[in-house]
Design a protein around this motif. Structure first.
Motif, mmCIF file in Angstrom:
data_model
loop_
_atom_site.group_PDB
_atom_site.id
_atom_site.type_symbol
_atom_site.label_atom_id
_atom_site.label_comp_id
_atom_site.label_asym_id
_atom_site.label_seq_id
_atom_site.Cartn_x
_atom_site.Cartn_y
_atom_site.Cartn_z
ATOM 1 N N THR A 183 8.782 133.298 -89.930
ATOM 2 C CA THR A 183 9.272 132.130 -89.204
ATOM 3 C C THR A 183 10.759 131.924 -89.485
ATOM 4 O OG1 THR A 183 7.121 131.031 -89.241
ATOM 5 C CG2 THR A 183 9.036 129.623 -88.934
ATOM 6 N N TYR A 184 11.506 131.555 -88.438
ATOM 7 C CA TYR A 184 12.937 131.253 -88.598
ATOM 8 C C TYR A 184 13.205 129.872 -88.011
ATOM 9 C CZ TYR A 184 18.004 131.544 -88.325
ATOM 10 O OH TYR A 184 19.341 131.293 -88.468
ATOM 11 N N ASN A 185 13.886 129.006 -88.781
ATOM 12 C CA ASN A 185 14.215 127.656 -88.333
ATOM 13 C C ASN A 185 15.606 127.599 -87.713
ATOM 14 O OD1 ASN A 185 11.776 126.610 -89.321
ATOM 15 N ND2 ASN A 185 12.637 126.227 -91.343
ATOM 16 N N TYR A 186 15.777 126.699 -86.722
ATOM 17 C CA TYR A 186 17.058 126.499 -86.051
ATOM 18 C C TYR A 186 17.549 125.075 -86.299
ATOM 19 C CZ TYR A 186 16.156 130.870 -83.591
ATOM 20 O OH TYR A 186 15.916 132.185 -83.296
ATOM 21 N N ALA A 187 18.846 124.963 -86.528
ATOM 22 C CA ALA A 187 19.438 123.659 -86.806
ATOM 23 C C ALA A 187 19.478 122.797 -85.552
ATOM 24 C CB ALA A 187 20.861 123.843 -87.343
ATOM 25 N N ASP A 188 19.485 121.466 -85.742
ATOM 26 C CA ASP A 188 19.710 120.552 -84.623
ATOM 27 C C ASP A 188 21.068 120.874 -83.994
ATOM 28 O OD1 ASP A 188 17.347 119.253 -85.059
ATOM 29 O OD2 ASP A 188 18.227 117.632 -86.241
ATOM 30 N N GLY A 189 21.137 120.739 -82.688
ATOM 31 C CA GLY A 189 22.369 121.015 -81.962
ATOM 32 C C GLY A 189 22.548 122.477 -81.583
ATOM 33 N N TYR A 190 21.605 123.321 -81.960
ATOM 34 C CA TYR A 190 21.733 124.749 -81.648
ATOM 35 C C TYR A 190 21.713 124.993 -80.143
ATOM 36 C CZ TYR A 190 21.205 129.789 -82.244
ATOM 37 O OH TYR A 190 21.411 131.140 -82.226
ATOM 38 N N HIS A 191 21.150 124.057 -79.403
ATOM 39 C CA HIS A 191 21.106 124.200 -77.945
ATOM 40 C C HIS A 191 22.500 124.261 -77.336
ATOM 41 C CE1 HIS A 191 21.992 119.873 -77.298
ATOM 42 N NE2 HIS A 191 21.299 119.719 -78.420
ATOM 43 N N THR A 195 17.403 115.673 -80.096
ATOM 44 C CA THR A 195 17.407 114.316 -79.542
ATOM 45 C C THR A 195 16.561 113.388 -80.404
ATOM 46 O OG1 THR A 195 17.657 115.232 -77.311
ATOM 47 C CG2 THR A 195 16.906 112.951 -77.480
ATOM 48 N N ALA A 196 15.407 113.856 -80.828
ATOM 49 C CA ALA A 196 14.520 113.038 -81.662
ATOM 50 C C ALA A 196 15.176 112.692 -82.994
ATOM 51 C CB ALA A 196 13.199 113.757 -81.892
ATOM 52 N N ASN A 197 15.878 113.644 -83.553
ATOM 53 C CA ASN A 197 16.504 113.408 -84.857
ATOM 54 C C ASN A 197 17.835 112.669 -84.755
ATOM 55 O OD1 ASN A 197 14.410 114.753 -86.188
ATOM 56 N ND2 ASN A 197 15.418 116.735 -85.960
ATOM 57 N N LYS A 198 18.323 112.507 -83.508
ATOM 58 C CA LYS A 198 19.566 111.775 -83.268
ATOM 59 C C LYS A 198 20.741 112.354 -84.061
ATOM 60 C CE LYS A 198 17.902 108.597 -80.496
ATOM 61 N NZ LYS A 198 18.332 108.490 -79.096
ATOM 62 N N THR A 199 20.835 113.665 -84.054
ATOM 63 C CA THR A 199 21.946 114.297 -84.753
ATOM 64 C C THR A 199 22.298 115.604 -84.069
ATOM 65 O OG1 THR A 199 22.711 115.226 -86.847
ATOM 66 C CG2 THR A 199 20.385 115.464 -86.370
ATOM 67 N N THR A 200 23.532 116.039 -84.190
ATOM 68 C CA THR A 200 23.969 117.331 -83.653
ATOM 69 C C THR A 200 24.569 118.192 -84.755
ATOM 70 O OG1 THR A 200 26.115 116.386 -83.063
ATOM 71 C CG2 THR A 200 24.429 116.445 -81.353
ATOM 72 N N THR A 201 24.330 117.774 -86.004
ATOM 73 C CA THR A 201 24.879 118.543 -87.111
ATOM 74 C C THR A 201 23.957 119.699 -87.449
ATOM 75 O OG1 THR A 201 23.764 117.153 -88.730
ATOM 76 C CG2 THR A 201 25.979 116.512 -88.088
ATOM 77 N N HIS A 202 24.527 120.738 -88.021
ATOM 78 C CA HIS A 202 23.736 121.916 -88.404
ATOM 79 C C HIS A 202 23.143 121.725 -89.780
ATOM 80 C CE1 HIS A 202 24.969 124.634 -85.100
ATOM 81 N NE2 HIS A 202 26.019 123.825 -85.076
ATOM 82 N N GLU A 203 21.953 122.306 -90.008
ATOM 83 C CA GLU A 203 21.314 122.231 -91.320
ATOM 84 C C GLU A 203 21.962 123.207 -92.274
ATOM 85 O OE1 GLU A 203 17.257 123.085 -90.498
ATOM 86 O OE2 GLU A 203 16.786 121.072 -89.842
#
Length: 572
Positions: free
Chosen positions: A455-463, A564-572
């Motif tokens: 499994t690989y996770n993607y940060a918020d805002g990756y879109h 959108t749910a997390n209300k952030t565009t920063t990367h993890e």
């Protein structure tokens, strides 16, 4: 010759015995520790058997010798610990072995005792049990050394031989409208081993000259619709052809409709499971039924689900099988009765041995013993003493007044589809760590379709990184426009998204996450790609050089949801 006699251990509802009765054998006793099973067995065979724990015979040779000597011994030890569906096949097998070996002790004593009258024995269990049973048992391994010595037998001698005497039999091959594969072990003593009965039915694709498998559609065409407001005047048995009064057809005219949440969950698990193969939803009417299980849950992957005859949407649009339908799939006559409430009846049916299998074994016994075949199956065509039976028939429509509510803090995981051995997933926990704690909404990709996949996770805002890539592709601009204008507005903040997932209720314009995932699937499925593959050409989005464009688009949409749910565009 008088009728050959049969004793049935772990008899349950009596399916094993029913097949032998149909071939003219006399059933003299059934043994089971569960009261509804004994009551059902007694009712259908006119006996007065009592509840008995089979483990009483584990150490007591005296109790074994007190059992009646019969021509045939049959038994179906509880199979749950051997089943692949129990804890993914990792359940403790010790109890299953004890129960099976207790039956084999009985068989060994009855077979090898002086002047034995035993002519054959048969054991049924799940196919997986063959992995855990040894090829042969000596008297010593069955803890019968003292008995063997007392009877002039070498304790190291073979008491029961399973190797070469065990096969997998499919009930559909013998006339049941159900695919049910089970291990059958046994022996016709005069023939020095197991004799595999010739099958009577075949898959429609096979060239052998046999009747094709009996299908669900054929059964449902003959049985009356369960939504009838009154019973019909007459009902024909779909398998045996005899007719009974409609008022005598029990456990069929009631509403088995299921809540929308349940059938949607079952649909997802059947058609889009994270790491298991695709199944039909609803059931394929042109095939035999899948295996009837002992537990009836409308939200499970194993559930038997049909489009309801009541023409409803949402709650009750789909239904499970009635007890009468399920028992017919197993191969029981429509006159066979099951004692108890609905869940008890279902368990009795799902745990039974298919009479079609035991009938084939009984027919082979008659053949090997040079007995004439029965002219007509011995099937009970009338129902007696129905006054004390619990009949599930209500002729009423179900009220869906207890909608499902999930536990607080429950986990969520869904993907829109599987393509190219890859899934793009929205979750509210870290799948990679299999975290039990619910927190931020996450976008991840799983490579492979087996349990334990990477499994690989993607940060918020990756879109935002994906956006220019997608815009450069065919239909990419149209897709981004749909996601950002209309779809995104349905995504709630993380706390609200969790709340509406738990309560299964929309909150204003916001919808619950399973609906968001389904909408992503619908949007992408509506797009036609002339070039279906996406070649990364230097991009480091996936761990594969070539993936389906559908998965690239899914990654954009799923990450838009989590961001959108997390209300952030920063990367993890």
């Amino acid at each position: 010759m008088t009728k050959l006699t049969v004793i049935d251990f772990y008899c349950g509802a009596g399916g094993f015995s029913e097949g032998f009765r149909q071939q003219g054998f006399k059933i003299i006793q059934g043994i089971d520790h569960w009261k509804p099973a004994i009551e059902t067995f007694n009712y259908n065979f006119g006996l007065e058997c009592v509840v008995k724990n089979m483990l009483d015979y584990e150490k007591s040779i005296e109790e074994i010798e007190a059992l009646p000597d019969t021509d045939i011994i049959i038994g179906s030890p509880p199979c749950v610990s051997f089943s692949n569906s129990n804890k993914s096949g990792k359940a403790d097998k010790s109890m299953g072995l004890r129960l099976t070996e207790t039956l084999l002790r009985i068989i060994a004593i009855k077979k090898h005792k002086p002047h034995s009258k035993l002519k054959g024995w048969f054991l049924e269990n799940v196919a997986n049990s063959s992995k855990y049973l040894p090829h042969r048992y000596t008297f010593k391994t069955l803890k019968l050394s003292k008995w063997a010595i007392a009877n002039g037998i070498d304790p190291a001698g073979i008491a029961i031989e399973l190797h070469g005497n065990s096969v997998i039999m499919n009930s559909a091959d013998y006339g049941s409208p159900q695919i049910r594969k089970r291990l059958i072990a046994g022996e016709i003593i005069q023939s020095n081993g197991f004799v595999h009965p010739k099958r009577t039915n075949k898959n429609i694709e096979e060239k052998e000259r046999l009747p094709s498998y009996i299908t669900i559609g054929e059964i449902k065409k003959v049985l009356p619709k369960p939504n009838n407001k009154t019973a019909p005047e007459k009902v024909i048995d779909p398998l045996y052809g005899f007719t009974i009064d409609g008022k005598d057809l029990t456990d069929h005219f009631y509403d088995t409709g299921i809540y929308e949440h349940d059938w949607k969950m079952s649909e997802y698990l059947k058609t889009n499971h994270p790491y298991m193969g695709k199944m039909s939803f609803p059931e394929n009417m042109n095939s035999p039924s899948r295996t009837v299980t002992a537990t009836k849950i409308g939200s499970s992957r194993e559930a038997l689900i049909y489009l309801s005859e009541r023409n409803r949407e949402g709650h009750g649009k789909y239904r499970t099988a009635t007890v009468r339908e399920a028992s017919t799939f197993m191969g029981f006559p429509i006159t066979y009765q099951f004692i108890g409430a609905e869940n008890t009846k279902w368990r009795l049916v799902g745990n039974a041995v298919c009479p079609s299998i035991s009938r084939a074994l009984a027919r082979e016994v008659r053949k090997q013993l040079a007995l004439s075949g029965v002219r007509a199956l011995r099937v009970t065509k009338t129902i007696h003493k129905m006054d004390n039976l619990v009949n599930l028939n209500t002729f009423k429509e179900r009220e869906f007044n207890k909608p499902f509510i999930r536990k607080k803090g429950c986990r969520f995981r869904r993907h829109p589809f599987k393509y190219g051995n890859l899934t793009v997933t929205l979750s509210n926990y870290d799948i990679k760590l299999n975290s039990k704690k619910v927190g931020k909404w996450k976008t991840s990709v799983q490579y492979g379709t087996g349990d334990g996949f990477p499994t690989y996770n993607y940060a918020d805002g990756y879109h935002e990184i994906l956006k220019p890539i997608i815009l450069s592709l065919e239909n990419g601009e149209k897709f981004v426009e749909i996601i950002n204008n209309g779809f995104t507005e349905k995504i709630a903040d993380g706390k609200t998204l969790q709340e509406i997932y738990e309560t299964q209720k929309k909150k204003g314009k916001f919808v619950e996450p399973t609906e968001l995932i389904q909408e992503v699937s619908n949007i992408i499925s509506s797009i036609e790609f002339k070039e279906p593959d996406f070649k990364q050409n230097g991009h480091k989005i996936f761990d594969k050089d070539v993936v389906s464009k559908r998965q690239l688009f899914a990654l954009y949409a799923i990450n838009k949801i989590s961001s959108t749910a997390n209300k952030t565009t920063t990367h993890e």
